[in-house]
Design a protein around this motif. Structure first.
Motif, PDB file in Angstrom:
ATOM      1  N   GLN A  64       0.833  -1.212   0.000  1.00 58.94           N
ATOM      2  CA  GLN A  64       0.000   0.000   0.000  1.00 58.94           C
ATOM      3  C   GLN A  64       0.864   1.256   0.000  1.00 58.94           C
ATOM      4  O   GLN A  64       0.588   2.218  -0.730  1.00 58.94           O
ATOM      5  CB  GLN A  64      -0.928   0.009   1.216  1.00 58.94           C
ATOM      6  N   GLN A  65       1.914   1.238   0.809  1.00 60.83           N
ATOM      7  CA  GLN A  65       2.794   2.387   0.885  1.00 60.83           C
ATOM      8  C   GLN A  65       3.560   2.591  -0.427  1.00 60.83           C
ATOM      9  O   GLN A  65       3.680   3.714  -0.919  1.00 60.83           O
ATOM     10  CB  GLN A  65       3.764   2.216   2.048  1.00 60.83           C
ATOM     11  N   LEU A  66       4.054   1.515  -0.999  1.00 61.44           N
ATOM     12  CA  LEU A  66       4.767   1.625  -2.268  1.00 61.44           C
ATOM     13  C   LEU A  66       3.842   2.080  -3.391  1.00 61.44           C
ATOM     14  O   LEU A  66       4.267   2.837  -4.268  1.00 61.44           O
ATOM     15  CB  LEU A  66       5.432   0.295  -2.621  1.00 61.44           C
ATOM     16  N   ASP A  67       2.589   1.631  -3.368  1.00 60.51           N
ATOM     17  CA  ASP A  67       1.621   2.050  -4.388  1.00 60.51           C
ATOM     18  C   ASP A  67       1.380   3.560  -4.354  1.00 60.51           C
ATOM     19  O   ASP A  67       1.093   4.164  -5.384  1.00 60.51           O
ATOM     20  CB  ASP A  67       0.289   1.315  -4.217  1.00 60.51           C
ATOM     21  N   ARG A  68       1.489   4.172  -3.178  1.00 61.85           N
ATOM     22  CA  ARG A  68       1.274   5.624  -3.047  1.00 61.85           C
ATOM     23  C   ARG A  68       2.513   6.434  -3.418  1.00 61.85           C
ATOM     24  O   ARG A  68       2.420   7.630  -3.679  1.00 61.85           O
ATOM     25  CB  ARG A  68       0.846   5.966  -1.619  1.00 61.85           C
ATOM     26  N   LEU A  69       3.660   5.803  -3.441  1.00 61.53           N
ATOM     27  CA  LEU A  69       4.918   6.525  -3.649  1.00 61.53           C
ATOM     28  C   LEU A  69       5.004   7.263  -4.992  1.00 61.53           C
ATOM     29  O   LEU A  69       5.420   8.428  -5.020  1.00 61.53           O
ATOM     30  CB  LEU A  69       6.100   5.571  -3.466  1.00 61.53           C
ATOM     31  N   PRO A  70       4.597   6.669  -6.123  1.00 63.03           N
ATOM     32  CA  PRO A  70       4.680   7.425  -7.385  1.00 63.03           C
ATOM     33  C   PRO A  70       3.854   8.712  -7.357  1.00 63.03           C
ATOM     34  O   PRO A  70       4.291   9.742  -7.889  1.00 63.03           O
ATOM     35  CB  PRO A  70       4.130   6.439  -8.423  1.00 63.03           C
ATOM     36  N   ASP A  71       2.688   8.679  -6.698  1.00 61.92           N
ATOM     37  CA  ASP A  71       1.884   9.900  -6.583  1.00 61.92           C
ATOM     38  C   ASP A  71       2.598  10.949  -5.741  1.00 61.92           C
ATOM     39  O   ASP A  71       2.512  12.147  -6.029  1.00 61.92           O
ATOM     40  CB  ASP A  71       0.511   9.593  -5.967  1.00 61.92           C
ATOM     41  N   MET A  72       3.299  10.496  -4.700  1.00 62.58           N
ATOM     42  CA  MET A  72       4.059  11.431  -3.870  1.00 62.58           C
ATOM     43  C   MET A  72       5.142  12.116  -4.691  1.00 62.58           C
ATOM     44  O   MET A  72       5.351  13.321  -4.572  1.00 62.58           O
ATOM     45  CB  MET A  72       4.681  10.709  -2.675  1.00 62.58           C
ATOM     46  N   PHE A  73       5.823  11.348  -5.540  1.00 63.86           N
ATOM     47  CA  PHE A  73       6.848  11.925  -6.402  1.00 63.86           C
ATOM     48  C   PHE A  73       6.233  12.971  -7.327  1.00 63.86           C
ATOM     49  O   PHE A  73       6.760  14.067  -7.476  1.00 63.86           O
ATOM     50  CB  PHE A  73       7.527  10.839  -7.248  1.00 63.86           C
ATOM     51  N   ARG A  74       5.118  12.608  -7.931  1.00 62.33           N
ATOM     52  CA  ARG A  74       4.482  13.479  -8.909  1.00 62.33           C
ATOM     53  C   ARG A  74       3.880  14.720  -8.252  1.00 62.33           C
ATOM     54  O   ARG A  74       4.029  15.829  -8.756  1.00 62.33           O
ATOM     55  CB  ARG A  74       3.410  12.704  -9.668  1.00 62.33           C
ATOM     56  N   ASP A  75       3.210  14.540  -7.108  1.00 58.64           N
ATOM     57  CA  ASP A  75       2.425  15.619  -6.511  1.00 58.64           C
ATOM     58  C   ASP A  75       3.199  16.531  -5.576  1.00 58.64           C
ATOM     59  O   ASP A  75       2.806  17.680  -5.372  1.00 58.64           O
ATOM     60  CB  ASP A  75       1.228  15.042  -5.748  1.00 58.64           C
ATOM     61  N   SER A  76       4.278  16.058  -4.990  1.00 61.53           N
ATOM     62  CA  SER A  76       4.948  16.841  -3.948  1.00 61.53           C
ATOM     63  C   SER A  76       5.863  17.922  -4.496  1.00 61.53           C
ATOM     64  O   SER A  76       6.111  18.917  -3.825  1.00 61.53           O
ATOM     65  CB  SER A  76       5.750  15.926  -3.038  1.00 61.53           C
ATOM     66  N   GLY A  77       6.400  17.707  -5.678  1.00 64.71           N
ATOM     67  CA  GLY A  77       7.358  18.650  -6.224  1.00 64.71           C
ATOM     68  C   GLY A  77       8.738  18.535  -5.592  1.00 64.71           C
ATOM     69  O   GLY A  77       9.643  19.290  -5.910  1.00 64.71           O
ATOM     70  N   LYS A  78       8.884  17.585  -4.671  1.00 64.85           N
ATOM     71  CA  LYS A  78      10.180  17.386  -4.022  1.00 64.85           C
ATOM     72  C   LYS A  78      11.095  16.597  -4.953  1.00 64.85           C
ATOM     73  O   LYS A  78      10.631  15.783  -5.743  1.00 64.85           O
ATOM     74  CB  LYS A  78      10.015  16.583  -2.730  1.00 64.85           C
ATOM     75  N   PRO A  79      12.404  16.799  -4.824  1.00 60.64           N
ATOM     76  CA  PRO A  79      13.344  15.977  -5.597  1.00 60.64           C
ATOM     77  C   PRO A  79      13.282  14.513  -5.140  1.00 60.64           C
ATOM     78  O   PRO A  79      12.935  14.217  -3.991  1.00 60.64           O
ATOM     79  CB  PRO A  79      14.711  16.575  -5.294  1.00 60.64           C
ATOM     80  N   ALA A  80      13.632  13.622  -6.046  1.00 57.92           N
ATOM     81  CA  ALA A  80      13.572  12.181  -5.766  1.00 57.92           C
ATOM     82  C   ALA A  80      14.376  11.821  -4.524  1.00 57.92           C
ATOM     83  O   ALA A  80      13.940  11.007  -3.700  1.00 57.92           O
ATOM     84  CB  ALA A  80      14.086  11.394  -6.969  1.00 57.92           C
ATOM     85  N   GLN A  81      15.535  12.437  -4.362  1.00 56.70           N
ATOM     86  CA  GLN A  81      16.383  12.115  -3.210  1.00 56.70           C
ATOM     87  C   GLN A  81      15.672  12.445  -1.900  1.00 56.70           C
ATOM     88  O   GLN A  81      15.719  11.675  -0.949  1.00 56.70           O
ATOM     89  CB  GLN A  81      17.709  12.869  -3.291  1.00 56.70           C
TER      90      GLN A  81
END
Length: 184
Positions: A64-81
């Motif tokens: 469940q947590q991993l499934d949400r991770l791509p949205d966090m990358f896309r929506d947060s605007g934070k760098p991947a690191q």
């Protein structure tokens, strides 16, 4: 609403994190969950079934947590690191019980066969996520997983969960990954 099975299993995860694998008993889970004596054994008849339930629940929560991770990358605007550091810090702090229990049970040589299957499914799921998200092959995904898990276990063992350690590691790790990609 959370099911009784999930309440029992989440409490069992906390028991292992607080008392170790030896402390995992039906009675200890009942006490931590503040359930009547016998409640855990109504859900999981044996200790092996309870351990298998724990490994399955950990895999479900991880997925469940991993499934949400791509949205966090896309929506947060934070760098991947930064997101990778946040993810590791979450597993070492907020979700420490789950991470600790996953590691402890995964290392148990007496893990029931069904729990071994659940553990392998969880690791396969993490590796597949890394393959998709990192756009890498299965072997590199396994090495990435091993490397990051090793760093996290080191932090867990040291009892630090020091953000600066994680940031330094991720910086070096992402440089390593870029270097490997450049060589391909």
């Amino acid at each position: 609403m959370i099911s009784r099975r999930d309440v029992v299993t989440d409490s069992a995860i906390a028991v292992v994190a607080e008392q170790g694998v030896r402390g995992l008993t039906h009675r200890a889970v009942d006490a931590l969950a503040e359930l009547p004596v016998g409640s855990t054994s109504n859900v999981y008849r044996t200790r092996d079934a309870l351990i298998t339930g724990i490994m399955g629940r950990i895999g479900d929560l991880n997925s469940q947590q991993l499934d949400r991770l791509p949205d966090m990358f896309r929506d947060s605007g934070k760098p991947a690191q930064e997101i990778a550091v946040d993810f590791c810090m979450n597993w070492l702090t907020t979700d420490r019980n789950r991470f600790y229990t996953m590691i402890m049970l995964s290392l148990d040589p007496a893990l029931p066969d069904e729990a071994v299957v659940a553990k392998q499914r969880n690791m396969r799921s993490i590796n597949e996520f890394i393959m998709r998200f990192g756009q890498v092959d299965a072997d590199l995904a396994r090495r990435i997983n091993s490397s990051v898990m090793g760093m996290m276990v080191s932090e867990l063992m040291a009892g630090t969960a020091d953000r600066s350690h994680i940031e330094q590691y991720m910086s070096e790790f992402l440089k390593w990954k870029r270097d490997i990609a450049a060589q391909s």
